[in-house]
Design a protein around this motif. Structure first.
Motif, mmCIF file in Angstrom:
data_model
loop_
_atom_site.group_PDB
_atom_site.id
_atom_site.type_symbol
_atom_site.label_atom_id
_atom_site.label_comp_id
_atom_site.label_asym_id
_atom_site.label_seq_id
_atom_site.Cartn_x
_atom_site.Cartn_y
_atom_site.Cartn_z
ATOM 1 N N GLU A 1 -5.093 6.781 0.289
ATOM 2 C CA GLU A 1 -4.444 5.470 0.378
ATOM 3 C C GLU A 1 -4.703 4.678 -0.898
ATOM 4 N N ARG B 1 -4.360 0.921 -2.577
ATOM 5 C CA ARG B 1 -4.097 -0.506 -2.318
ATOM 6 C C ARG B 1 -3.742 -1.196 -3.626
ATOM 7 N N PRO C 1 0.821 -1.216 0.000
ATOM 8 C CA PRO C 1 0.000 0.000 0.000
ATOM 9 C C PRO C 1 0.855 1.266 0.000
#
Lengths: 235, 331
Positions: B101, B103, B59
Motif C-alpha cells: 500500500e 499513501r 492511496p
C-alpha cells in the motif's frame, strides 16, 4: 553564407537570425533549435530536409525533429563545447543543398461542411468567400507535408490558398473530433486526436492515418503530396 | 502477476520513455522522475529502463500473486506491506498474497513501484510507457484501474536480497551538493535562456527573480505556473518547431508553462528558457501548489550535474551487484 559570430552575447545561448543566416538557440542543455532565415516556403523547407539528411550521420545526436522551416537537434548528452555545436550546425546549414523528397501521394476523402465543419461560417466571414468557394479552393489545392508533429501522425500541410488563411483561435475548441479537416494560419491538416484544438474545422475525414502497432506508424512523411477529395459536400 | 486493488486516477505504467518518434508527432512520455526509475531498477538488477508503476494519486494498493522483490522509489513516504511500514528506496521481498500500500508522500509528488524482472508488457514503438494522449503503450494504453492484472518478468536474482532489505542512499542525500535546496522550501530548478528570452527585456529578470507557484491546472503534459505575468515587448509570429520536456513557454496571458513528460512534440509560443535535463525530475516531484524558482545555469553546469548523476547510478549498479554476489556466496 557565413554565420558571423556575435561577440556581445554568449553565442551558445542565442545566435540571432541574419539576412542569410540561420538562427540557433537552445532548449535545455541538450537540444538546439536551428531556424532558417527567409520566408515560410517550400524552398526553405527543402533546405531543412537536406539539413535533416546530413544530421542523420551525426553519431552524437539522439533525435532530429524537422519543424516548419526549422529543425530541433537533440544530443545524447550535454555537449562539452556548445560553441562547437553551433559552429557545426551553422556549417551544416551553409552546406545544405536544397533537396526534394520524392514522397508518395495521399488522397484524403473529405466530407466538407456538416456537423464537424464548425468554423466554416467564420472562415466565410473572414475571407468574404462563399462556403462553396472555400471548399473548392481547399480541395483544388495540392499540398506538401512539410513536417509531422503536435499529435501522432499529424502532418503540417503547406500549399493553402492565401485566401483561406485563418489565424488559430485564441481560445481553442475544447473537444475537436479526430478527423476534422482544419486550417491553422497558413497551414492545413487533419486532426489526429480528439481534444483541445485551436485550428479551424471545415470538414471531416475518416481515413486512418496513424497506427502505433505498425512498423511505419504514420501514414504521412515529410515530402509527401496530399490532395483532398470531396466525398460529400453538406451545406 | 500483480493485481491492482485500489488506485486513484492517472496512475500509469511508465519507463524511461519513447524517444525517437517526435518527428512523427509522438510524445516521448516516460516517468516524471526518471532518476527514481533508473535507481530503483538498477538496485534490483533490472535494466534501467524496465517498466514500473508511476503512482501520483493515493492511496494505491496492489497484491502480489507470487513471490517478488520490489522497491518503492521516488517517494519520501514509507510504503506498507501487509500493513507493516517498510523503507522506501529499499528492495524488499514480498510473498504471494501480500498487499503493498502506498499513501500520499509527505512532501513529494510521485512514487514508483519497481519490481525485479520488470513489468512484462509488450513494448509499443520501443517503449512500455503509457501514451495517455495517444491511447497506446503501458497497460492497455490507459491509466491503471482496480482489478488490472499485470505480469512480472522473470527474475533470476530473487533470493539475493537479505530479509531486512537492500537500501540505496536516495538522490537528494547522495547528491546533496549537486541538487541544492533553498532555505525557504521553494524548489530550485536550473534552466538556460531559450530562443525568445531577449523578447522579454525587463520581464526576463522578473522571470528569474520571482517565486512561481505550480497551479492546479498541471499534469504530466505540463505545469502551468502562477505568478506576476511576464510579457514580451513584441508579439512574434512563431513557426511550429520541435520542443522537448523542460521548455518554458509563455502563452499570451504571461504565465509560463513548463512542458513535462507527455509534452507535445511541437510548439509555437515564445520560449523564455529551458530546464536542464538533469533537473527535470525535481519538477516531476514538485506537487501542485508548491513554489519554485528558476536558477540561471550554463551548459558547463548542466554537464557537471549529468556526470555526477551518471557516476551515482553506476555506483548503485556496481554496489548492488557486489552485495548480491556476496549474499549468494554466503547462502
Amino acid at each position: 553564407m557565413i554565420a558571423t559570430p556575435n561577440k556581445h552575447v554568449p553565442r551558445h545561448q542565442i545566435v540571432p537570425l541574419g539576412q542569410n543566416r540561420a538562427r540557433i538557440s537552445s532548449i535545455g542543455a541538450r537540444s538546439f533549435l536551428l531556424e532558417a532565415p527567409g520566408d515560410f516556403d517550400l524552398a526553405s523547407q527543402r533546405r531543412i530536409w537536406a539539413l535533416s539528411q546530413t544530421l542523420k550521420g551525426w553519431a552524437d545526436l539522439a533525435e532530429i525533429i524537422p519543424g516548419m522551416t526549422n529543425l530541433l537537434a537533440i544530443f545524447r548528452e550535454t555537449p562539452e563545447e556548445p560553441e562547437q555545436i553551433i559552429d557545426r550546425l551553422c556549417a551544416a546549414w551553409d552546406a545544405a543543398q536544397s533537396i526534394d523528397l520524392s514522397g508518395k501521394t495521399i488522397e484524403i476523402p473529405v466530407h466538407y461542411g456538416g456537423e464537424f465543419a464548425v468554423d466554416l461560417a467564420a472562415l466565410c466571414d473572414l475571407s468574404g468567400l462563399t462556403d462553396q468557394e472555400v471548399i473548392r479552393l481547399h480541395h483544388q489545392g495540392t499540398y506538401r507535408v512539410f513536417a509531422l508533429g503536435s499529435a501522432p501522425g499529424f502532418g503540417y500541410l503547406h500549399g493553402l490558398d492565401p485566401r483561406l488563411y485563418m489565424p488559430r483561435k485564441t481560445v481553442p475548441s475544447l473537444k475537436m473530433e479526430k478527423g476534422c479537416v482544419t486550417i491553422g494560419g497558413m497551414q492545413t491538416g487533419v486532426a489526429m486526436l480528439t481534444g483541445p484544438n485551436g485550428w479551424n474545422s471545415i470538414g471531416f475525414a475518416e481515413l486512418q492515418m496513424f497506427d502505433p502497432l505498425s512498423p511505419m506508424p504514420a501514414m504521412m512523411a515529410p515530402g509527401d503530396t496530399v490532395r483532398f477529395v470531396p466525398e460529400r459536400i453538406e451545406l | 502477476m500483480i493485481e491492482i486493488i485500489e488506485t486513484g486516477p492517472f496512475n500509469t505504467v511508465q519507463d524511461l520513455g519513447r524517444p525517437g518518434y517526435r518527428d512523427i508527432g509522438v510524445s516521448a512520455s516516460g516517468a516524471m522522475d526518471p532518476l527514481a526509475v533508473r535507481i530503483g531498477n538498477s538496485l534490483l538488477g533490472n535494466d534501467e529502463g524496465a517498466a514500473v508503476l508511476e503512482i501520483q494519486t493515493f492511496p494505491f494498493c496492489l497484491r502480489f500473486d507470487r513471490r517478488a522483490v520490489f522497491i518503492v522509489s521516488g517517494s519520501d513516504g514509507a510504503p506498507l506491506l501487509d500493513g507493516i511500514e517498510k523503507l522506501s528506496w529499499c528492495a524488499h521481498h514480498a510473498e504471494a498474497g501480500q498487499v503493498l500500500e502506498l499513501r500520499q508522500p509527505p512532501k513529494l509528488a510521485r512514487a514508483y513501484v519497481c519490481i525485479a524482472g520488470g513489468l512484462d508488457i509488450a513494448p509499443v514503438m520501443g517503449s512500455r510507457s503509457t501514451s495517455l494522449r495517444g491511447g497506446f503503450g503501458g497497460h492497455a494504453g490507459r491509466p491503471l484501474q482496480k482489478g488490472d492484472r499485470i505480469a512480472i518478468g522473470d527474475d533470476a536474482s530473487l533470493l539475493a536480497v537479505p530479509p531486512s532489505g537492500l537500501a540505496v542512499v536516495e538522490p537528494l542525500v547522495a547528491l546533496a551538493d549537486v541538487f541544492p535546496q533553498s532555505t525557504d522550501g521553494a524548489v530550485l530548478v536550473r534552466a538556460l535562456p531559450a530562443g525568445e528570452h531577449g523578447l522579454f527585456a525587463e520581464d526576463g529578470a522578473a522571470f528569474w527573480n520571482q517565486t512561481w507557484r505550480i497551479s492546479a491546472r498541471s499534469d504530466r503534459t505540463g505545469y502551468r505556473l502562477s505568478g506576476d505575468p511576464i510579457m514580451p515587448t513584441d508579439v512574434v509570429e512563431m513557426r511550429s518547431h520541435g520542443v522537448v520536456p523542460g521548455v518554458i513557454q509563455v502563452p499570451p496571458g504571461g504565465e509560463p508553462i513548463v512542458q513535462m513528460s507527455d509534452a507535445n512534440t511541437a510548439g509555437g509560443y515564445p520560449k523564455i528558457a529551458g530546464v536542464i535535463e538533469c533537473d527535470l525530475w525535481r519538477l516531476g516531484q514538485a506537487r501542485i501548489g508548491s513554489r519554485l524558482r528558476f536558477v540561471r545555469s550554463t551548459h558547463a553546469q548542466a554537464r557537471a550535474v549529468e556526470q555526477a548523476v551518471a557516476r551515482y547510478i553506476e555506483d548503485v549498479k556496481v554496489t548492488s551487484g557486489m552485495v548480491k554476489r556476496a549474499l549468494k556466496a554466503f547462502a
